[in-house]
Design a protein around this motif. Sequence first.
Motif, PDB file in Angstrom:
ATOM      1  N   ARG A  52       0.832  -1.198   0.000  1.00 42.47           N
ATOM      2  CA  ARG A  52       0.000   0.000   0.000  1.00 42.47           C
ATOM      3  C   ARG A  52       0.873   1.256   0.000  1.00 42.47           C
ATOM      4  NH1 ARG A  52      -3.328  -0.490   5.147  1.00 42.47           N
ATOM      5  NH2 ARG A  52      -1.328  -1.272   5.879  1.00 42.47           N
ATOM      6  N   GLU A  53       0.225   2.391   0.041  1.00 39.86           N
ATOM      7  CA  GLU A  53       0.919   3.671   0.102  1.00 39.86           C
ATOM      8  C   GLU A  53       1.339   3.947   1.549  1.00 39.86           C
ATOM      9  OE1 GLU A  53       1.830   5.568  -2.550  1.00 39.86           O
ATOM     10  OE2 GLU A  53       1.073   3.806  -3.620  1.00 39.86           O
ATOM     11  N   MET A  72       3.372  -0.326  -4.064  1.00 35.92           N
ATOM     12  CA  MET A  72       3.189  -0.973  -5.366  1.00 35.92           C
ATOM     13  C   MET A  72       3.990  -0.292  -6.482  1.00 35.92           C
ATOM     14  SD  MET A  72      -0.445  -1.449  -7.303  1.00 35.92           S
ATOM     15  CE  MET A  72      -0.622  -2.431  -8.772  1.00 35.92           C
ATOM     16  N   CYS A 124      -2.358  -5.726   0.666  1.00 33.52           N
ATOM     17  CA  CYS A 124      -2.787  -4.349   0.407  1.00 33.52           C
ATOM     18  C   CYS A 124      -4.094  -4.105   1.167  1.00 33.52           C
ATOM     19  CB  CYS A 124      -2.919  -4.067  -1.087  1.00 33.52           C
ATOM     20  SG  CYS A 124      -4.321  -4.873  -1.882  1.00 33.52           S
ATOM     21  N   SER A 177      -6.585  -6.354  -4.011  1.00 30.13           N
ATOM     22  CA  SER A 177      -6.541  -6.087  -5.445  1.00 30.13           C
ATOM     23  C   SER A 177      -5.142  -5.664  -5.917  1.00 30.13           C
ATOM     24  CB  SER A 177      -7.567  -5.010  -5.795  1.00 30.13           C
ATOM     25  OG  SER A 177      -7.520  -4.722  -7.162  1.00 30.13           O
ATOM     26  N   ARG A 178      -4.572  -4.644  -5.268  1.00 32.09           N
ATOM     27  CA  ARG A 178      -3.227  -4.195  -5.661  1.00 32.09           C
ATOM     28  C   ARG A 178      -2.192  -5.286  -5.412  1.00 32.09           C
ATOM     29  NH1 ARG A 178      -2.901   1.329  -2.409  1.00 32.09           N
ATOM     30  NH2 ARG A 178      -4.576   0.278  -1.299  1.00 32.09           N
ATOM     31  N   SER A 179      -2.312  -5.978  -4.284  1.00 32.09           N
ATOM     32  CA  SER A 179      -1.343  -7.038  -3.983  1.00 32.09           C
ATOM     33  C   SER A 179      -1.451  -8.173  -4.996  1.00 32.09           C
ATOM     34  CB  SER A 179      -1.507  -7.543  -2.549  1.00 32.09           C
ATOM     35  OG  SER A 179      -2.846  -7.852  -2.255  1.00 32.09           O
ATOM     36  N   GLU A 213      -2.243  -7.730  -8.168  1.00 34.08           N
ATOM     37  CA  GLU A 213      -1.552  -7.218  -9.363  1.00 34.08           C
ATOM     38  C   GLU A 213      -0.038  -7.292  -9.200  1.00 34.08           C
ATOM     39  OE1 GLU A 213      -2.928  -6.638 -12.245  1.00 34.08           O
ATOM     40  OE2 GLU A 213      -4.901  -7.046 -11.409  1.00 34.08           O
ATOM     41  N   VAL A 214       0.460  -6.987  -7.997  1.00 33.69           N
ATOM     42  CA  VAL A 214       1.907  -7.088  -7.744  1.00 33.69           C
ATOM     43  C   VAL A 214       2.346  -8.547  -7.833  1.00 33.69           C
ATOM     44  CG1 VAL A 214       3.742  -6.763  -6.038  1.00 33.69           C
ATOM     45  CG2 VAL A 214       2.025  -4.968  -6.385  1.00 33.69           C
ATOM     46  N   TYR A 273       2.609  -9.379 -11.410  1.00 31.20           N
ATOM     47  CA  TYR A 273       3.796  -8.731 -11.967  1.00 31.20           C
ATOM     48  C   TYR A 273       5.060  -9.512 -11.595  1.00 31.20           C
ATOM     49  CZ  TYR A 273       7.570  -5.422 -12.662  1.00 31.20           C
ATOM     50  OH  TYR A 273       8.750  -4.848 -13.047  1.00 31.20           O
ATOM     51  N   ASN A 311      -0.975 -13.965  -2.641  1.00 30.79           N
ATOM     52  CA  ASN A 311      -1.729 -12.774  -2.278  1.00 30.79           C
ATOM     53  C   ASN A 311      -2.465 -13.038  -0.972  1.00 30.79           C
ATOM     54  OD1 ASN A 311      -2.876 -10.205  -2.589  1.00 30.79           O
ATOM     55  ND2 ASN A 311      -4.628 -11.008  -3.689  1.00 30.79           N
TER      56      ASN A 311
END
Length: 116
Positions: free
Chosen positions: A33-34, A51, A71, A75-77, A79-80, A83, A94
């Motif tokens: 996360r941010e 991310m 995350c 969702s973001r995790s 995608e990571v 990747y 995840n």
Amino acid sequence: MPQQIGGISHFDKAELHAILQDPANDIVVIDVREPFEYEAAHIPGVPLIPMGEIPYRLDELDPEQEYVLVCRSGSRSYEVARYLQAQGFTRVHNFLGGMLGWDLEVMTELEDDVSH
């Protein structure tokens, strides 16, 4: 047992908690996360690599290491994880549901990231 979703295995809260509680476990958990989200509440001992920084910090990660990515919602995790898989990492997972589903202990200050 992790469930497969979109070619990525997903750990649930109980599985992630068991990983974190086992001192013999060598799986690395990373929060993607941010910084402001991480500072608001994160799982103790879990380092932060936002991310957007992952592509620039691949040299800090070991393709042979096993990772679980976290995350806010999963969702973001996810995608990571996809990747990293595309970069040759074969042992990436995840955290299903992300921090929205984590109702166990959290910390609210910044901790060192994985590079320290």
